[in-house]
Scaffold this active site. Structure first.
Site, PDB file in Angstrom:
ATOM      1  CG  ASP A 142      -1.793   1.265   1.318  1.00  0.00           C
ATOM      2  OD1 ASP A 142      -3.110   1.419   0.762  1.00  0.00           O
ATOM      3  OD2 ASP A 142      -1.243   2.204   1.696  1.00  0.00           O
ATOM      4  CB  SER A 174      -3.549   1.828  -2.324  1.00  0.00           C
ATOM      5  OG  SER A 174      -2.788   2.971  -2.171  1.00  0.00           O
ATOM      6  CG  ASP A 175      -4.020  -2.721   0.502  1.00  0.00           C
ATOM      7  OD1 ASP A 175      -3.489  -3.110  -0.472  1.00  0.00           O
ATOM      8  OD2 ASP A 175      -3.066  -2.766   1.614  1.00  0.00           O
ATOM      9  CB  ILE A 176      -9.484   0.650   2.114  1.00  0.00           C
ATOM     10  CG1 ILE A 176      -8.887   0.121   3.383  1.00  0.00           C
ATOM     11  CG2 ILE A 176     -11.048   0.942   1.953  1.00  0.00           C
ATOM     12  CD1 ILE A 176      -8.895   1.266   4.404  1.00  0.00           C
TER      13      ILE A 176
END
Length: 405
Positions: A142, A174-176
């Site tokens: 991320d 970014s992950d979410i």
């Protein structure tokens, strides 16, 4: 289950956050999610603590992204383990994976192979940089994505101010975002399947998602050719839209248009600014940002945050206190919307969790279970879903192909 995805089966081979966030969202919506984990160690985030659920070794990080799932521990690097996954694929509608490009093919679990087993399978691959391109084999993290995408270049205080320099966002955004975009992709693919009977492969990349999510900042660049710079807590396109100090702290003032600016000036005792040609329109205010901010900063610091919120909020001037997370959970609006939920955990404890923010008028979201213990459902899935006998399950466990918790 009453959720809109009730009756759908999801095989979740992902770990850490982007994939698990997608899996949790699908579970919240009513899907049955089988979370496949490595025997004995499980998802990496199980070990990302403290903090832990009080009195247990269950990490808070793992709890944040794995609600409503069934944990099955299978060593997919073995032939017997891969065969178990293939058997589950036959019963699944969706498969989620975030292995490095090529790993699933090495295990015989790539989309092309599994499509022959389950032609209408929706197969979602999540990687840092996608299934194609010069960086396809680079692992995605991320913070690296926040850096390479340009997000950190527009986040943080200006270089010429104290504390200036690039900053990451306070959560792995970014992950979410990738988990959320992936959910839209999966649901769209399921809708396509309903219409055509076709499954498909979805190629999701953290870099693609984060760059796409730069929104207005992308267009600030593309329309001018000039890369945006950091403004700290200020806005590149609107003034005043930032944090201001008060006599007892600070608060956000987010004036979005000229009418709001006029209402703010009149209410706050700065009527003269309404007629000042430097500040009449937002374009004027952008051109004279420093002059306006200096005037407002000197005025707003004379009263408390509570004073300004009580004065401005009722007349429709956007503003807000800067809450800590404990204050956010205690906020009357958050309490009213029931954003904190509590679910019984297998350990006997109660897990405090955060509700899904989607609110349907008809298909109510029900939270079935807390995040699972490692391998908690291995025996059930192998026995009830795949119809393996106790002796076969014992043999697989003895050979360390599966782990039953």
């Amino acid at each position: 289950m009453t959720g809109p995805l009730s009756g759908y089966q999801v095989l979740d081979l992902s770990r850490v956050l982007a994939g698990p966030w997608l899996g949790q969202l699908l579970a919240d919506l009513g899907a049955t999610v089988w979370k496949v984990e490595r025997p004995f160690t499980g998802d990496d985030t199980r070990h990302w603590g403290p903090p832990h659920l009080e009195g247990t070794t269950e990490s808070a990080y793992f709890l944040s992204a794995n609600r409503g799932k069934h944990s099955i521990c299978v060593d997919i690097s073995t032939q017997a383990g891969a065969d178990i996954i293939k058997s589950l694929v036959k019963k699944a509608d969706v498969l989620i994976e975030n292995y490095k490009v090529g790993d699933m093919q090495r295990y015989g679990l790539d989309y092309e192979t599994l499509q022959r087993i389950k032609p209408d399978l929706v197969y979602c691959s999540i990687t840092g940089y996608g299934q194609t391109g010069p960086m396809k084999n680079v692992a995605g993290y991320d913070m690296a994505i926040q850096a390479i995408s340009g997000l950190m270049s527009i986040t943080g205080e200006s270089d010429d101010k104290p504390g200036g320099g690039p900053q990451k966002v306070g959560v792995p955004i970014s992950d979410i975002l990738t988990g959320m975009y992936s959910a839209a992709g999966v649901l769209s693919a399921l809708l396509h399947r309903e219409r055509t009977g076709e499954g498909q492969h979805i190629d999701m990349a953290l870099l693609d998602v984060q760059l796409a999510a730069l929104a207005n900042q992308n267009l600030n660049f593309l329309t001018t050719g000039k890369p945006p710079r950091r403004y700290g807590n200020a806005h590149p396109n609107i003034v005043p839209y930032q944090v201001f100090g008060s006599s007892d702290g600070s608060f956000v003032l987010a004036v979005g248009n000229d009418q709001q600016f006029r209402k703010f000036c009149i209410a706050s005792g700065l009527e003269s600014l309404c007629e000042d040609p430097r500040f009449t329109t937002n374009t004027d205010r952008l051109q004279n940002r420093e002059d306006l901010v200096e005037i407002l900063a000197g005025h707003l610091v004379q009263e408390t945050t509570e004073h300004w919120i009580a004065l401005l909020e009722p007349i429709g001037v956007p503003c807000a206190p800067i809450n800590r997370i404990d204050q956010a959970f205690a906020h009357p609006q958050v309490v009213h919307r029931k954003l904190q939920i509590n679910l019984p955990h297998t350990t006997g404890k109660v897990a405090p969790l955060v509700a899904n923010p989607i609110k349907f008028s008809q298909t109510k979201i029900e939270y079935s279970t807390s995040p699972p213990m490692l391998g908690e459902h291995t025996k059930h899935i192998l026995g009830s879903i795949l119809n393996l006998g106790d002796d076969e399950i014992s043999r697989l466990e003895k050979d360390k192909i599966v782990y039953c918790g």
